[in-house]
Design a protein around this motif. Structure first.
Motif, mmCIF file in Angstrom:
data_model
loop_
_atom_site.group_PDB
_atom_site.id
_atom_site.type_symbol
_atom_site.label_atom_id
_atom_site.label_comp_id
_atom_site.label_asym_id
_atom_site.label_seq_id
_atom_site.Cartn_x
_atom_site.Cartn_y
_atom_site.Cartn_z
ATOM 1 N N LEU A 124 0.827 -1.199 0.000
ATOM 2 C CA LEU A 124 0.000 0.000 0.000
ATOM 3 C C LEU A 124 0.860 1.247 0.000
ATOM 4 C CD1 LEU A 124 -2.408 -1.283 2.743
ATOM 5 C CD2 LEU A 124 -3.204 -0.598 0.489
ATOM 6 N N ASN A 125 0.325 2.312 -0.573
ATOM 7 C CA ASN A 125 0.993 3.607 -0.544
ATOM 8 C C ASN A 125 -0.081 4.675 -0.737
ATOM 9 O OD1 ASN A 125 2.979 5.629 -0.540
ATOM 10 N ND2 ASN A 125 4.377 4.426 -1.807
ATOM 11 N N VAL A 126 0.338 5.933 -0.644
ATOM 12 C CA VAL A 126 -0.603 7.044 -0.784
ATOM 13 C C VAL A 126 -0.024 8.081 -1.728
ATOM 14 C CG1 VAL A 126 -1.848 8.880 0.420
ATOM 15 C CG2 VAL A 126 -1.500 6.678 1.553
ATOM 16 N N PHE A 127 -0.798 8.433 -2.750
ATOM 17 C CA PHE A 127 -0.534 9.598 -3.572
ATOM 18 C C PHE A 127 -1.437 10.729 -3.073
ATOM 19 C CE2 PHE A 127 0.995 7.241 -7.671
ATOM 20 C CZ PHE A 127 2.186 6.935 -7.026
ATOM 21 N N PRO A 128 -1.173 11.953 -3.456
ATOM 22 C CA PRO A 128 -2.000 13.048 -2.941
ATOM 23 C C PRO A 128 -3.496 12.861 -3.141
ATOM 24 C CG PRO A 128 -0.054 13.937 -3.993
ATOM 25 C CD PRO A 128 -0.045 12.456 -4.260
ATOM 26 N N ASP A 129 -3.895 12.194 -4.227
ATOM 27 C CA ASP A 129 -5.321 12.074 -4.528
ATOM 28 C C ASP A 129 -5.848 10.646 -4.458
ATOM 29 O OD1 ASP A 129 -3.973 11.100 -6.699
ATOM 30 O OD2 ASP A 129 -4.964 12.355 -8.186
ATOM 31 N N ALA A 130 -5.070 9.682 -3.950
ATOM 32 C CA ALA A 130 -5.548 8.301 -3.983
ATOM 33 C C ALA A 130 -4.777 7.395 -3.033
ATOM 34 C CB ALA A 130 -5.438 7.737 -5.401
ATOM 35 N N LEU A 131 -5.500 6.396 -2.500
ATOM 36 C CA LEU A 131 -4.888 5.264 -1.817
ATOM 37 C C LEU A 131 -4.603 4.222 -2.885
ATOM 38 C CD1 LEU A 131 -4.162 3.702 0.810
ATOM 39 C CD2 LEU A 131 -6.543 2.932 0.868
ATOM 40 N N ILE A 132 -3.381 3.709 -2.935
ATOM 41 C CA ILE A 132 -2.966 2.880 -4.056
ATOM 42 C C ILE A 132 -2.282 1.599 -3.599
ATOM 43 C CG2 ILE A 132 -2.586 4.957 -5.462
ATOM 44 C CD1 ILE A 132 0.487 4.194 -5.213
ATOM 45 N N LEU A 133 -2.181 0.666 -4.534
ATOM 46 C CA LEU A 133 -1.256 -0.453 -4.440
ATOM 47 C C LEU A 133 -0.140 -0.191 -5.442
ATOM 48 C CD1 LEU A 133 -3.713 -3.505 -4.368
ATOM 49 C CD2 LEU A 133 -2.435 -2.547 -2.444
ATOM 50 N N GLU A 134 1.085 -0.235 -4.968
ATOM 51 C CA GLU A 134 2.223 -0.071 -5.872
ATOM 52 C C GLU A 134 2.253 -1.234 -6.866
ATOM 53 O OE1 GLU A 134 5.739 0.074 -3.491
ATOM 54 O OE2 GLU A 134 5.008 1.729 -2.233
ATOM 55 N N VAL A 135 2.739 -0.967 -8.068
ATOM 56 C CA VAL A 135 2.942 -2.014 -9.075
ATOM 57 C C VAL A 135 4.411 -1.980 -9.482
ATOM 58 C CG1 VAL A 135 2.384 -2.820 -11.403
ATOM 59 C CG2 VAL A 135 0.563 -1.970 -9.901
ATOM 60 N N HIS A 136 5.097 -3.076 -9.224
ATOM 61 C CA HIS A 136 6.528 -3.153 -9.518
ATOM 62 C C HIS A 136 6.757 -4.040 -10.734
ATOM 63 C CE1 HIS A 136 7.823 -1.043 -5.873
ATOM 64 N NE2 HIS A 136 6.744 -1.582 -5.328
ATOM 65 N N ASP A 137 7.408 -3.469 -11.714
ATOM 66 C CA ASP A 137 7.630 -4.107 -13.012
ATOM 67 C C ASP A 137 9.127 -4.068 -13.281
ATOM 68 O OD1 ASP A 137 7.590 -4.929 -15.664
ATOM 69 O OD2 ASP A 137 6.904 -2.985 -16.418
ATOM 70 N N ASP A 138 9.841 -5.035 -12.705
ATOM 71 C CA ASP A 138 11.305 -4.995 -12.758
ATOM 72 C C ASP A 138 11.846 -5.054 -14.183
ATOM 73 O OD1 ASP A 138 11.381 -4.812 -10.028
ATOM 74 O OD2 ASP A 138 11.783 -6.944 -9.685
ATOM 75 N N ALA A 139 11.131 -5.717 -15.074
ATOM 76 C CA ALA A 139 11.594 -5.812 -16.461
ATOM 77 C C ALA A 139 11.274 -4.560 -17.268
ATOM 78 C CB ALA A 139 10.970 -7.031 -17.137
ATOM 79 N N GLY A 140 10.455 -3.667 -16.722
ATOM 80 C CA GLY A 140 10.146 -2.416 -17.403
ATOM 81 C C GLY A 140 9.180 -2.541 -18.558
ATOM 82 N N ALA A 141 8.384 -3.623 -18.604
ATOM 83 C CA ALA A 141 7.496 -3.830 -19.747
ATOM 84 C C ALA A 141 6.401 -2.776 -19.822
ATOM 85 C CB ALA A 141 6.882 -5.235 -19.686
ATOM 86 N N LEU A 142 5.843 -2.360 -18.680
ATOM 87 C CA LEU A 142 4.789 -1.349 -18.702
ATOM 88 C C LEU A 142 5.340 0.009 -19.137
ATOM 89 C CD1 LEU A 142 2.723 -2.180 -15.478
ATOM 90 C CD2 LEU A 142 2.097 -2.617 -17.859
#
Length: 232
Positions: A124-142
């Motif tokens: 979990l994490n927080v951006f100024p406008d949203a509660l989020i789930l981080e998405v980690h893409d180690d290969a950088g495909a996204l």
């Protein structure tokens, strides 16, 4: 303008230090400017384990007033914002209806060579406008797909630079900035206990979000313009 970050660690430090949250009504007023149809390339999250993890987090925070949950059927990772569909273009973050077909076709060619993305969702994490789930893409495909989609639509309507692109799943918004104090008390332990979930992004969508006739807490309607399989 709310701060933007180049790492999830920076976002968490900002929030933990008392960063002010943006209520959903203010966010929409700033973003929409009276416009109703927003187009974006995003990858829908349908992995049951991710949906369950998002719901477990929201259940643990259900007694905190002022959280506005995202519909679990609409969980997604934004890739590149196309812009507001309008009749007469006046701003860089707008597109004409007659241009949407060309954007869709260019994206189709990109999807044929782009690779699926194996990602890890959480914590979990927080951006100024949203509660989020981080998405980690180690290969950088996204990030690579986002870059490729610049050939379909050159301007990211969110105004994000590539270094500011942090893929994430929004799970809730805020009715008021006062939610921040309660979240600062509860989130550190939830964040530490969260078991990241693996998921494979095999397809993405060109989607239209309709903001017509909403009150502050209601979610926009989702209309999928076109779906693309990642075949690279």
């Amino acid at each position: 303008m709310p701060p933007r970050f180049t790492s999830f660690e920076d976002a968490w430090r900002w929030f933990d230090a008392g960063g002010a949250l943006v209520p959903i009504a203010d966010q929409r007023e700033h973003l929409l400017g009276g416009r109703a149809q927003f187009l974006v390339f995003h990858a829908r999250i349908t992995e049951p384990r991710v949906i369950d993890a998002a719901q477990d987090a929201l259940d643990a925070l259900a007694d905190i007033p002022g959280l506005v949950p995202m519909d679990p059927d609409h969980l997604h990772v934004s890739i590149r914002a196309v812009g507001f569909q309008v009749i007469e273009k006046r701003r860089d973050d707008e597109v004409l209806r007659q241009d949407v077909g060309g954007i869709s076709e260019r994206a189709s060619k990109i999807a044929k060579r782009a690779k699926p993305a194996r990602v890890e969702v959480g914590p979990l994490n927080v951006f100024p406008d949203a509660l989020i789930l981080e998405v980690h893409d180690d290969a950088g495909a996204l990030a690579s797909l986002r870059g490729e989609l610049a050939a379909a639509v050159s301007v990211d309507a969110f105004g994000l630079e590539d270094a500011q692109y942090l893929p994430h799943v929004t799970i809730a918004w805020f009715e008021s900035g006062e939610v921040g104090d309660a979240l600062r008390e509860r989130l550190p332990s939830l964040r530490a206990e969260f078991a990241p979930v693996e998921a494979l992004v095999r397809r993405f969508e060109l989607a239209r979000w309709w903001f017509t006739g909403l009150d502050d807490a209601s979610e926009p309607e989702l209309d999928v313009v076109r779906e693309y399989a990642l075949r690279g």
